[in-house]
Design a protein around this motif. Structure first.
Motif, PDB file in Angstrom:
ATOM      1  N   GLU A 193       1.689   7.064  -6.807  1.00  0.00           N
ATOM      2  CA  GLU A 193       0.321   8.038  -6.578  1.00  0.00           C
ATOM      3  C   GLU A 193       1.047   9.393  -6.745  1.00  0.00           C
ATOM      4  O   GLU A 193       0.523  10.539  -7.208  1.00  0.00           O
ATOM      5  CB  GLU A 193      -0.802   7.475  -5.700  1.00  0.00           C
ATOM      6  CG  GLU A 193      -1.484   6.718  -6.261  1.00  0.00           C
ATOM      7  CD  GLU A 193      -2.686   6.404  -5.474  1.00  0.00           C
ATOM      8  OE1 GLU A 193      -2.754   7.634  -4.858  1.00  0.00           O
ATOM      9  OE2 GLU A 193      -3.130   5.314  -5.412  1.00  0.00           O
ATOM     10  N   HIS A 194       1.397   9.785  -5.424  1.00  0.00           N
ATOM     11  CA  HIS A 194       2.318  10.791  -4.958  1.00  0.00           C
ATOM     12  C   HIS A 194       3.627  10.877  -5.333  1.00  0.00           C
ATOM     13  O   HIS A 194       4.038  12.009  -4.742  1.00  0.00           O
ATOM     14  CB  HIS A 194       1.564  11.068  -3.617  1.00  0.00           C
ATOM     15  CG  HIS A 194       0.045  10.831  -3.282  1.00  0.00           C
ATOM     16  ND1 HIS A 194      -0.242  11.792  -3.919  1.00  0.00           N
ATOM     17  CD2 HIS A 194       0.118   9.760  -3.153  1.00  0.00           C
ATOM     18  CE1 HIS A 194      -2.114  11.179  -3.174  1.00  0.00           C
ATOM     19  NE2 HIS A 194      -1.699  10.284  -3.133  1.00  0.00           N
ATOM     20  N   LYS A 227      -0.107  10.293   7.359  1.00  0.00           N
ATOM     21  CA  LYS A 227      -1.167  10.342   5.964  1.00  0.00           C
ATOM     22  C   LYS A 227      -1.171   8.555   5.461  1.00  0.00           C
ATOM     23  O   LYS A 227      -2.106   8.543   5.127  1.00  0.00           O
ATOM     24  CB  LYS A 227      -0.283  10.781   4.756  1.00  0.00           C
ATOM     25  CG  LYS A 227      -0.275  12.338   4.762  1.00  0.00           C
ATOM     26  CD  LYS A 227       0.260  13.083   3.170  1.00  0.00           C
ATOM     27  CE  LYS A 227      -0.440  14.337   4.224  1.00  0.00           C
ATOM     28  NZ  LYS A 227       0.296  15.097   2.595  1.00  0.00           N
ATOM     29  N   PHE A 228      -0.216   8.331   6.029  1.00  0.00           N
ATOM     30  CA  PHE A 228      -0.277   6.505   5.775  1.00  0.00           C
ATOM     31  C   PHE A 228      -1.366   5.978   6.689  1.00  0.00           C
ATOM     32  O   PHE A 228      -1.879   4.885   6.311  1.00  0.00           O
ATOM     33  CB  PHE A 228       1.093   6.055   5.196  1.00  0.00           C
ATOM     34  CG  PHE A 228       0.649   4.661   5.670  1.00  0.00           C
ATOM     35  CD1 PHE A 228       0.554   4.041   3.516  1.00  0.00           C
ATOM     36  CD2 PHE A 228       0.902   3.557   5.924  1.00  0.00           C
ATOM     37  CE1 PHE A 228       0.756   2.626   3.234  1.00  0.00           C
ATOM     38  CE2 PHE A 228       1.365   2.258   6.109  1.00  0.00           C
ATOM     39  CZ  PHE A 228       1.576   1.839   4.330  1.00  0.00           C
ATOM     40  N   GLU A 267       1.734   1.864  -3.344  1.00  0.00           N
ATOM     41  CA  GLU A 267       0.695   2.336  -4.389  1.00  0.00           C
ATOM     42  C   GLU A 267       0.463   3.737  -3.467  1.00  0.00           C
ATOM     43  O   GLU A 267       0.767   4.662  -4.864  1.00  0.00           O
ATOM     44  CB  GLU A 267      -0.499   1.637  -3.940  1.00  0.00           C
ATOM     45  CG  GLU A 267      -1.523   2.063  -4.848  1.00  0.00           C
ATOM     46  CD  GLU A 267      -2.419   1.187  -3.960  1.00  0.00           C
ATOM     47  OE1 GLU A 267      -3.888   1.784  -2.758  1.00  0.00           O
ATOM     48  OE2 GLU A 267      -3.296   0.454  -4.320  1.00  0.00           O
ATOM     49  N   TYR A 268       1.038   3.995  -3.035  1.00  0.00           N
ATOM     50  CA  TYR A 268       0.481   5.509  -2.230  1.00  0.00           C
ATOM     51  C   TYR A 268       1.897   6.611  -2.995  1.00  0.00           C
ATOM     52  O   TYR A 268       2.083   6.977  -3.463  1.00  0.00           O
ATOM     53  CB  TYR A 268       1.177   6.452  -1.029  1.00  0.00           C
ATOM     54  CG  TYR A 268       0.838   7.005  -0.114  1.00  0.00           C
ATOM     55  CD1 TYR A 268      -0.363   7.888  -0.157  1.00  0.00           C
ATOM     56  CD2 TYR A 268       1.891   8.372  -0.669  1.00  0.00           C
ATOM     57  CE1 TYR A 268      -0.256   9.470  -0.069  1.00  0.00           C
ATOM     58  CE2 TYR A 268       1.560   9.695  -0.212  1.00  0.00           C
ATOM     59  CZ  TYR A 268       0.433   9.824   0.012  1.00  0.00           C
ATOM     60  OH  TYR A 268       0.419  11.363   0.286  1.00  0.00           O
ATOM     61  N   LYS A 311       1.109  -1.008  -0.173  1.00  0.00           N
ATOM     62  CA  LYS A 311       0.104   0.219  -0.483  1.00  0.00           C
ATOM     63  C   LYS A 311       0.950   1.251   0.120  1.00  0.00           C
ATOM     64  O   LYS A 311       0.903   2.703  -0.370  1.00  0.00           O
ATOM     65  CB  LYS A 311      -0.878  -0.438   0.573  1.00  0.00           C
ATOM     66  CG  LYS A 311      -1.825  -0.564   1.219  1.00  0.00           C
ATOM     67  CD  LYS A 311      -2.700  -1.091  -0.093  1.00  0.00           C
ATOM     68  CE  LYS A 311      -3.863   0.040   0.361  1.00  0.00           C
ATOM     69  NZ  LYS A 311      -5.053  -0.221  -1.052  1.00  0.00           N
ATOM     70  N   ALA A 312       1.559   1.033   0.656  1.00  0.00           N
ATOM     71  CA  ALA A 312       2.564   2.657   0.549  1.00  0.00           C
ATOM     72  C   ALA A 312       3.333   2.562  -0.880  1.00  0.00           C
ATOM     73  O   ALA A 312       3.512   3.374  -1.410  1.00  0.00           O
ATOM     74  CB  ALA A 312       4.295   2.433   1.674  1.00  0.00           C
ATOM     75  N   PRO A 338       4.910   8.021   1.652  1.00  0.00           N
ATOM     76  CA  PRO A 338       3.804   9.270   2.998  1.00  0.00           C
ATOM     77  C   PRO A 338       4.429   9.334   4.283  1.00  0.00           C
ATOM     78  O   PRO A 338       4.913   8.199   4.407  1.00  0.00           O
ATOM     79  CB  PRO A 338       3.170   8.147   2.471  1.00  0.00           C
ATOM     80  CG  PRO A 338       2.996   6.398   2.248  1.00  0.00           C
ATOM     81  CD  PRO A 338       4.028   7.103   1.794  1.00  0.00           C
ATOM     82  N   TYR A 379      -4.029   7.180   4.515  1.00  0.00           N
ATOM     83  CA  TYR A 379      -4.416   5.724   3.559  1.00  0.00           C
ATOM     84  C   TYR A 379      -4.874   4.695   3.847  1.00  0.00           C
ATOM     85  O   TYR A 379      -5.912   3.437   2.996  1.00  0.00           O
ATOM     86  CB  TYR A 379      -2.853   6.520   2.795  1.00  0.00           C
ATOM     87  CG  TYR A 379      -3.235   6.021   1.457  1.00  0.00           C
ATOM     88  CD1 TYR A 379      -3.634   6.823   0.184  1.00  0.00           C
ATOM     89  CD2 TYR A 379      -2.597   4.415   1.172  1.00  0.00           C
ATOM     90  CE1 TYR A 379      -3.532   6.319  -0.861  1.00  0.00           C
ATOM     91  CE2 TYR A 379      -2.378   3.955  -0.428  1.00  0.00           C
ATOM     92  CZ  TYR A 379      -3.205   4.998  -1.010  1.00  0.00           C
ATOM     93  OH  TYR A 379      -2.824   4.099  -2.496  1.00  0.00           O
TER      94      TYR A 379
END
Length: 99
Positions: A53-54, A62-63, A49-50, A46-47, A58, A66
């Motif tokens: 995207e960014h 925020k994580f 993925e973040y 998931k990190a 994160p 998220y």
């Protein structure tokens, strides 16, 4: 695991983020004696993925938001600042700020 781990810096982060694969991430954790549970692995993905995207690792607040988990739970699960091992074994840059 018999996977050759690419070059890492003094803190154990990959020198070239493009070298990362899931197998390398798991081999790095194993080489460091870090227990990469399935729950931790899912959070690591998931990190990533973040990050995709960014274009940034994160911050923990925020994580946690998220992925919908209280940050205190994350600290307990990882037994340390979670973003350090997540970013290291996820092939991302070293996090800055509160991790």
């Amino acid at each position: 695991m018999n996977i050759e781990i690419p070059a890492r810096d003094g803190d154990g982060y990959l020198l070239d983020m493009n070298d990362w694969t899931p197998e390398i991430g798991r081999a790095m954790a194993e080489a460091d004696g870090f227990d990469m549970t399935e729950e931790r692995w899912e959070q690591l993905l998931k990190a990533r993925e973040y990050f995709e995207e960014h274009a940034t690792v994160p911050p923990i607040r925020k994580f946690a938001k998220y992925i919908g988990i209280d940050k205190k739970v994350l600290f307990k699960q990882w037994m340390t600042g979670p973003m350090k091992p997540i970013s290291k074994y996820g092939g991302m840059p070293k996090p800055t700020g509160c991790v």
